[in-house]
Enzyme design. Structure first.
Site, short mmCIF file in Angstrom:
data_model
loop_
_atom_site.label_atom_id
_atom_site.label_comp_id
_atom_site.label_asym_id
_atom_site.label_seq_id
_atom_site.Cartn_x
_atom_site.Cartn_y
_atom_site.Cartn_z
N HIS A 59 -6.36 -13.62 -1.92
CA HIS A 59 -5.95 -12.70 -0.84
C HIS A 59 -6.01 -13.40 0.53
O HIS A 59 -6.41 -12.82 1.53
CB HIS A 59 -6.84 -11.45 -0.83
N THR A 81 -1.57 -5.74 -6.57
CA THR A 81 -2.73 -6.43 -6.00
C THR A 81 -4.00 -5.79 -6.53
O THR A 81 -4.23 -4.60 -6.34
CB THR A 81 -2.69 -6.38 -4.46
N TYR A 83 -0.33 -1.47 -3.82
CA TYR A 83 -1.70 -1.01 -3.98
C TYR A 83 -1.62 0.33 -4.73
O TYR A 83 -0.72 1.13 -4.49
CB TYR A 83 -2.37 -0.78 -2.62
N SER A 132 5.00 -6.11 1.57
CA SER A 132 3.70 -5.47 1.48
C SER A 132 3.84 -3.95 1.46
O SER A 132 4.71 -3.39 2.13
CB SER A 132 2.83 -5.89 2.67
N LYS A 161 -1.59 -9.72 -9.07
CA LYS A 161 -1.95 -10.66 -7.99
C LYS A 161 -3.44 -10.53 -7.65
O LYS A 161 -3.94 -9.42 -7.43
CB LYS A 161 -1.12 -10.35 -6.74
#
Length: 359
Positions: free
Chosen positions: A250, A157, A131, A107, A226
Site C-alpha cells: 500500500h 484492496t 474497498y 481508486s 491487492k
C-alpha cells in the site's frame, strides 16, 4: 525550464509546488516510514546481469494482462484524490494510460467518478480498485457501475481494514479540500452526512476470505487481490478464486516494518506463479526497476506516486510524458540486457548484491 527527463525530476518539482496538505498526503508513509524507504532501497540491492551479442535490432516490450495486450509491463496504480494534484485529476492519468496503451486503475476514493473517467478515456484499459464497505449494496453499486462503464477488472484492496498511522496527515489534520468531493460515493456521503473523519468508517474491518468468494460471485469481471505480502495469503488467493494478485504494501502507508514488495516477490512467484498472474507495485521509479521485477516473476508492474508528481507539474501532458519516458527506459534496459521480449527476461538476468559480498 530544464526539461523533465525522469521520475526524480518530476518528484523534486512537484514537492515544491504542491500544497503542504496534498504533498504530505501523497508522500506519507506509515509510522517511522522505514518501509517507505525500503520500497526503493530494495531495488538498489538487485543487480542486472546483461547478456551480450544477442541481436537487439527488434525489441518488443509488450505483454498480455488478463487477456488484454498492453504496450509495456508498467501501468498506473490506484492513488486517491488526484484532483489535489491537478484539476483534471484521474481523468488526466486515464488519458495518459490510454495514449500509452497501458492500464489505469481508478481508486474507490477518487475525485473523479467512474463515469467521468470512462468518458475521458473510453479506449483505455481501466480497472476499478475496490474497498468493501459495511454497506454491501454500495459496494456492489460501484462494481456494477464499473462493469457498465467498460472497466476490465476489479482490484480488491485487502490491506486496509483500517487506515495506517500516517503522521503527517495527523499533523495537518487532513481534510479533502472543500472544492473537491469523493466522486464515486458523493451521493452516499451527502445522504448520510459523512465528513473526512467518518469516510473511513465506511470500510468494513470484518472483511474475510469469504468476502472474496462473495465478490467473485457478484461480478463477471476478473478479481485482482491487492496487498498480498506472504506465501500463505498468495495460496489462499488461489484457493478463493482470484485471477491475479498484486504484491503490495500500500505504498508503505499501512504498517511500518513490512518488507518491500520486491523482496517477497520471488517466494510468491515460486509458490503460485503458475496458478495466477502476479503484479507488483511499490518503489518503482525507473525502467530498470521494471526489468528487475519482471525478471523476478512479476507479469506487470504499477506506479502510483510518480504519476501524481508528473501531473502536479504538467497535468495530462506531464502524465503522458512520464509514461513515454518510462517506456523508453524499459525498452533501453531490455536492449542493453540482451532481451528481445518479455519471455527472455528471466531470473538468470538478475541477482542479489550479496552474490558479490566476498569482493
Amino acid at each position: 525550464m530544464v526539461p523533465f527527463v525522469c521520475v526524480k525530476d518530476y518528484e523534486e518539482q512537484a514537492l515544491k509546488i504542491l500544497t503542504p496538505v496534498a504533498r504530505d498526503y501523497y508522500n506519507n508513509g506509515a509510522g517511522e516510514e522505514r518501509s517507505l524507504l525500503w520500497n526503493k532501497e530494495a531495488f538498489t540491492k538487485i543487480r542486472i546481469l546483461p547478456r551480450m551479442l544477442r541481436d537487439v535490432t527488434n525489441v518488443d516490450i509488450t505483454t498480455t494482462i488478463l487477456g488484454e495486450k498492453v504496450s509495456m509491463p508498467l501501468g498506473i496504480a490506484p492513488t486517491a484524490m488526484q484532483r489535489m494534484a491537478h484539476p483534471d485529476g484521474e481523468c488526466a492519468n486515464a488519458k495518459a494510460a490510454e495514449a500509452a496503451g497501458t492500464i489505469f486503475t481508478l481508486s474507490t476514493i477518487s475525485t473523479s467518478s467512474i463515469e467521468e473517467v470512462a468518458a475521458a478515456a473510453p479506449k483505455a484499459i481501466k480497472w476499478l480498485q475496490l474497498y468493501v464497505f459495511f454497506d454491501r449494496k454500495l459496494t456492489l453499486e460501484l462494481v456494477q457501475r464499473a462493469e457498465k462503464s467498460g472497466f476490465k477488472a476489479v482490484v480488491l484492496t485487502v490491506d486496509a481494514p483500517i487506515f495506517g498511522d500516517r503522521r503527517n496527515e495527523l499533523r495537518n489534520k487532513f481534510k479533502l479540500p472543500p472544492h473537491l468531493k469523493y466522486a464515486n460515493v458523493d451521493d452516499y456521503v451527502k445522504k448520510n452526512k459523512l465528513n473526512d473523519e467518518s469516510i473511513s468508517k465506511l470500510f468494513d474491518p470484518s472483511l474475510s476470505w469469504n468476502d472474496v468468494t462473495w465478490l467473485i460471485s457478484q461480478t463477471r469481471l476478473p478479481v485482482v487481490i491487492k496487498g498480498i505480502l506472504t506465501v500463505e495469503d498468495a495460496i489462499l488467493s488461489v484457493k478463493y478464486g482470484a485471477s491475479a494478485i498484486q504484491v503490495s504494501n500500500h505504498g508503505a502507508r499501512q504498517i511500518d516494518g513490512v518488507p518491500a514488495p520486491i523482496e517477497v516477490l520471488p517466494e510468491l512467484v515460486k509458490a503460485v506463479g503458475d496458478k495466477l498472474e502476479i503484479y507488483i507495485d511499490g518503489g518503482i521509479t525507473v525502467g530498470t526497476d521494471v526489468f528487475k521485477a519482471v525478471a523476478l516473476g512479476a507479469k506487470m508492474t504499477f506506479i502510483g506516486r510518480p504519476m501524481l508528481w508528473a501531473m502536479a507539474c504538467e497535468g495530462e501532458k506531464g502524465a503522458k510524458n512520464l509514461l513515454e519516458l518510462l517506456k523508453k527506459e524499459i525498452h533501453l534496459t531490455f536492449a542493453l540486457s540482451g532481451c528481445r521480449s518479455i519471455k527472455e527476461v528471466t531470473k538468470t538476468m538478475v541477482c542479489h548484491e550479496s552474490k558479490y559480498s566476498h569482493l
